[in-house]
Scaffold this motif. Sequence first.
Motif, PDB file in Angstrom:
ATOM      1  N   LYS A   2       0.898  -1.111   0.058  1.00  0.00           N
ATOM      2  CA  LYS A   2       0.164   0.029   0.002  1.00  0.00           C
ATOM      3  C   LYS A   2       1.019   1.113  -0.028  1.00  0.00           C
ATOM      4  O   LYS A   2       0.863   2.181  -0.483  1.00  0.00           O
ATOM      5  N   LYS A   3       2.187   1.264   0.706  1.00  0.00           N
ATOM      6  CA  LYS A   3       3.211   2.269   0.934  1.00  0.00           C
ATOM      7  C   LYS A   3       3.472   2.689  -0.673  1.00  0.00           C
ATOM      8  O   LYS A   3       3.690   3.288  -0.964  1.00  0.00           O
ATOM      9  N   SER A   4       3.769   1.542  -1.045  1.00  0.00           N
ATOM     10  CA  SER A   4       4.434   1.284  -2.923  1.00  0.00           C
ATOM     11  C   SER A   4       3.403   2.608  -3.889  1.00  0.00           C
ATOM     12  O   SER A   4       3.761   3.226  -4.305  1.00  0.00           O
ATOM     13  N   CYS A  33       6.883  -8.806  -6.954  1.00  0.00           N
ATOM     14  CA  CYS A  33       5.510  -8.573  -5.365  1.00  0.00           C
ATOM     15  C   CYS A  33       4.307  -7.233  -5.576  1.00  0.00           C
ATOM     16  O   CYS A  33       2.720  -7.938  -5.899  1.00  0.00           O
ATOM     17  N   PHE A  34       5.017  -6.782  -6.396  1.00  0.00           N
ATOM     18  CA  PHE A  34       3.438  -5.893  -6.843  1.00  0.00           C
ATOM     19  C   PHE A  34       2.824  -6.111  -7.498  1.00  0.00           C
ATOM     20  O   PHE A  34       1.679  -6.236  -7.679  1.00  0.00           O
ATOM     21  N   GLY A  39      -1.816  -7.274 -10.412  1.00  0.00           N
ATOM     22  CA  GLY A  39      -2.347  -7.756 -11.329  1.00  0.00           C
ATOM     23  C   GLY A  39      -1.222  -7.007 -12.303  1.00  0.00           C
ATOM     24  O   GLY A  39      -1.802  -7.370 -13.335  1.00  0.00           O
ATOM     25  N   MET A  40      -0.183  -5.715 -11.996  1.00  0.00           N
ATOM     26  CA  MET A  40      -0.079  -5.149 -12.950  1.00  0.00           C
ATOM     27  C   MET A  40       1.557  -5.041 -12.356  1.00  0.00           C
ATOM     28  O   MET A  40       1.786  -4.646 -11.552  1.00  0.00           O
ATOM     29  N   ALA A  41       2.272  -4.650 -13.340  1.00  0.00           N
ATOM     30  CA  ALA A  41       4.011  -3.890 -13.176  1.00  0.00           C
ATOM     31  C   ALA A  41       3.733  -2.904 -12.203  1.00  0.00           C
ATOM     32  O   ALA A  41       2.740  -1.178 -13.369  1.00  0.00           O
TER      33      ALA A  41
END
Length: 51
Positions: A2-4, A33-34, A39-41
């Motif tokens: 979430k922070k990313s 991981c993202f 579901g996407m880069a």
Amino acid sequence: MKKSIELINSENYSLAEISDLTGFSSIAYFRQCFKDEYGMAPTEYLKKKRK
């Protein structure tokens, strides 16, 4: 993860910086991981956000 999203949305950091700030030692692992989570880069997320 979430922070990313918050950091990406702020547009103040590169993806490499976001990877470091969120505790990942490898940008490749951060990307994986993202993608697993959202579901996407991260670059795909950025492109969709900018539209």
